[in-house]
Design a protein around this motif. Structure first.
Motif, PDB file in Angstrom:
ATOM      1  N   SER A  39       0.770  -1.231   0.015  1.00  0.00           N
ATOM      2  CA  SER A  39       0.154  -0.046  -0.163  1.00  0.00           C
ATOM      3  C   SER A  39       0.996   1.224  -0.068  1.00  0.00           C
ATOM      4  CB  SER A  39      -1.008   0.180   1.326  1.00  0.00           C
ATOM      5  OG  SER A  39      -0.326  -0.227   2.187  1.00  0.00           O
ATOM      6  N   GLU A  40       2.162   1.208   0.623  1.00  0.00           N
ATOM      7  CA  GLU A  40       3.174   2.226   0.333  1.00  0.00           C
ATOM      8  C   GLU A  40       3.811   2.249  -0.821  1.00  0.00           C
ATOM      9  OE1 GLU A  40       1.320   2.299   3.875  1.00  0.00           O
ATOM     10  OE2 GLU A  40       3.103   0.793   3.925  1.00  0.00           O
ATOM     11  N   HIS A  41       4.240   1.030  -1.280  1.00  0.00           N
ATOM     12  CA  HIS A  41       5.174   1.078  -2.383  1.00  0.00           C
ATOM     13  C   HIS A  41       4.574   0.482  -3.709  1.00  0.00           C
ATOM     14  CE1 HIS A  41       9.935   0.393  -3.198  1.00  0.00           C
ATOM     15  NE2 HIS A  41       9.159   1.192  -4.307  1.00  0.00           N
ATOM     16  N   HIS A  42       4.359   1.068  -4.802  1.00  0.00           N
ATOM     17  CA  HIS A  42       3.862   0.564  -5.874  1.00  0.00           C
ATOM     18  C   HIS A  42       4.010   1.286  -7.071  1.00  0.00           C
ATOM     19  CE1 HIS A  42       0.892   2.871  -3.557  1.00  0.00           C
ATOM     20  NE2 HIS A  42       0.598   3.460  -4.693  1.00  0.00           N
ATOM     21  N   PHE A  43       5.358   1.929  -7.076  1.00  0.00           N
ATOM     22  CA  PHE A  43       5.833   2.954  -8.199  1.00  0.00           C
ATOM     23  C   PHE A  43       5.503   2.319  -9.733  1.00  0.00           C
ATOM     24  CE2 PHE A  43       7.083   6.415 -10.457  1.00  0.00           C
ATOM     25  CZ  PHE A  43       7.997   6.128 -11.256  1.00  0.00           C
ATOM     26  N   GLY A  44       5.707   1.043  -9.918  1.00  0.00           N
ATOM     27  CA  GLY A  44       5.510   0.498 -11.161  1.00  0.00           C
ATOM     28  C   GLY A  44       3.898   1.037 -11.676  1.00  0.00           C
ATOM     29  N   PHE A  45       3.242   0.803 -10.670  1.00  0.00           N
ATOM     30  CA  PHE A  45       1.759   0.951 -11.013  1.00  0.00           C
ATOM     31  C   PHE A  45       1.544   2.527 -11.057  1.00  0.00           C
ATOM     32  CE2 PHE A  45      -2.718   0.535 -11.299  1.00  0.00           C
ATOM     33  CZ  PHE A  45      -3.287   1.922 -10.599  1.00  0.00           C
ATOM     34  N   GLU A  46       2.248   3.361 -10.396  1.00  0.00           N
ATOM     35  CA  GLU A  46       2.073   4.689 -10.675  1.00  0.00           C
ATOM     36  C   GLU A  46       2.410   5.127 -12.009  1.00  0.00           C
ATOM     37  OE1 GLU A  46       3.126   5.542  -6.157  1.00  0.00           O
ATOM     38  OE2 GLU A  46       2.739   7.452  -6.944  1.00  0.00           O
ATOM     39  N   ALA A  47       3.568   4.620 -12.327  1.00  0.00           N
ATOM     40  CA  ALA A  47       4.356   4.953 -13.660  1.00  0.00           C
ATOM     41  C   ALA A  47       3.288   4.650 -14.787  1.00  0.00           C
ATOM     42  CB  ALA A  47       5.684   4.152 -13.809  1.00  0.00           C
ATOM     43  N   ALA A  48       2.819   3.317 -14.521  1.00  0.00           N
ATOM     44  CA  ALA A  48       1.508   3.006 -15.564  1.00  0.00           C
ATOM     45  C   ALA A  48       0.457   3.834 -15.676  1.00  0.00           C
ATOM     46  CB  ALA A  48       1.305   1.531 -15.390  1.00  0.00           C
ATOM     47  N   ALA A  49      -0.030   4.207 -14.443  1.00  0.00           N
ATOM     48  CA  ALA A  49      -1.194   5.089 -14.382  1.00  0.00           C
ATOM     49  C   ALA A  49      -0.745   6.369 -14.911  1.00  0.00           C
ATOM     50  CB  ALA A  49      -1.496   5.581 -13.095  1.00  0.00           C
ATOM     51  N   TRP A  50       0.280   7.095 -14.759  1.00  0.00           N
ATOM     52  CA  TRP A  50       0.690   8.254 -15.382  1.00  0.00           C
ATOM     53  C   TRP A  50       0.857   8.165 -16.783  1.00  0.00           C
ATOM     54  CZ3 TRP A  50       5.814   9.534 -12.306  1.00  0.00           C
ATOM     55  CH2 TRP A  50       5.561  10.012 -10.862  1.00  0.00           C
TER      56      TRP A  50
END
Lengths: 83, 261
Positions: free
Chosen positions: B229-240
């Protein structure tokens, strides 16, 4: 009728989630142990034999491809006249 | 046993930059060889090498981050900067094609009939499939945000559902665009209208496919418990990236489909 419908929903949900739990167990701790083992292997080979196989296939294609492209470019640059 | 006294990531030596560079060489030379000598072997070899490089390079990044813990906060900050800079470069890429479109459409030449759309071109009705496509992508922007909140709140099942829905919407867009391409009354060869239309929407469609693939990888990772829940940058990059694709479509829709008809 209503309580029976709700019970059916709960039952199916319970069955589905238990199936999910059986199939998708969290393997991240095992992977963490494997990739943190102090064996000096670089990350691209640290997963095991399949890593080495894939690496060798990729590097093999890279070397062959480099040779082939040089051949094709030299051939294209020095046209052979017909007749 | 030596341990680093800093929070940064000193990567292991890797062969993938080399194989990637050779893949680029083979694809570009292969393109030239295909054009002049009708052989696709070199280009295909380059494409295979590119796919192998991408798979192994990104697999290694997942290992370094999720399994080895190298993605500390400063490292993650660097990854965020990197993704933002990459998306910015893509914005400029599309800016060029919009420039080309407006250059030709704001002052249509006599050869086109002095009008836009040019004489003889029947543009697509912007209020049919293109409007549906707009709704599909906007909806996918909502579902990807739902997925993000689900991940942050530790709602595993909802995250999987909303991420799956996002990908399905992306695939639906691609399918709709494919049928539009097939049914269109004009082609890429139909003057500057055809060129600007198909190159701009074509590159956009390619980015939808790339974005959908990125999201699909995130779905696989979410199912395999990679994200916390705190660390999911791969997903954030995909969402951006996905939001960027959505915004490009909105500009395409307003400029080319709507104003341009």
């Amino acid at each position: 009728m209503f309580p029976h419908f709700l019970t059916l929903q709960q039952v199916s949900r319970r069955q589905i989630s238990s199936t999910v739990r059986r199939q998708l167990v969290n393997k991240v701790p095992d992977k963490q142990k494997l990739f943190q083992e102090a064996n000096g292997m670089p990350v691209h080979l640290k997963g095991g034999v399949s890593d080495a196989v894939l690496y060798r296939a990729t590097m093999g294609l890279t070397v062959l491809g480099t040779a082939y492209v040089i051949y094709e470019l030299v051939k294209a640059a020095l046209p052979q006249k017909k007749g | 046993m030596a341990h680093q006294a800093h929070a940064y990531h000193m990567v292991d030596p890797s062969p993938w930059p080399l194989t990637g560079a050779i893949a680029a060489l083979l694809m570009t030379s292969g393109l030239a060889i295909w054009f002049h000598f009708h052989s696709t072997v070199l280009m295909t070899l380059g494409l295979i090498l590119l796919l192998l490089t991408m798979y192994q390079w990104w697999r290694d990044i997942i290992r370094e981050g999720t399994f080895q813990g190298h993605h500390t906060p400063p490292v993650q900050k660097g990854l965020r900067y990197g993704m933002i800079l990459f998306i910015t470069s893509e914005v400029f890429f599309f800016l060029g094609f919009f420039w080309a479109f407006y250059h030709s459409s704001l002052a249509p030449t006599p050869e086109l009939g002095g009008c836009w759309p040019p004489t003889g071109i029947t543009p697509l009705d912007p209020f049919e499939v293109p409007l549906l496509n707009t709704a599909v992508l906007l909806a996918s922007g909502v579902t990807v945000t739902w997925a993000h909140h689900s991940i942050m709140e530790g709602e595993r099942k909802q995250a999987i559902q909303s991420l799956t829905l996002t990908i399905l919407l992306g695939l639906y867009f691609t399918a709709l665009q494919a049928t539009e391409y097939y049914e269109a009354p004009f082609t890429i060869a139909d003057g500057v209208y055809g060129s600007t239309f198909f190159v701009a929407t074509g590159f956009h469609g390619l980015h939808v496919i790339i974005g959908s693939t990125f999201l699909a990888v995130c779905l696989l990772r979410q199912v395999q418990y990679h994200f916390t829940s705190e660390h999911h940058f791969g997903f954030e990059a995909a969402a951006w990236y996905w939001h960027f694709v959505d915004v490009v479509w909105l500009f395409l829709y307003v400029s080319i489909y709507w104003w341009g008809s």
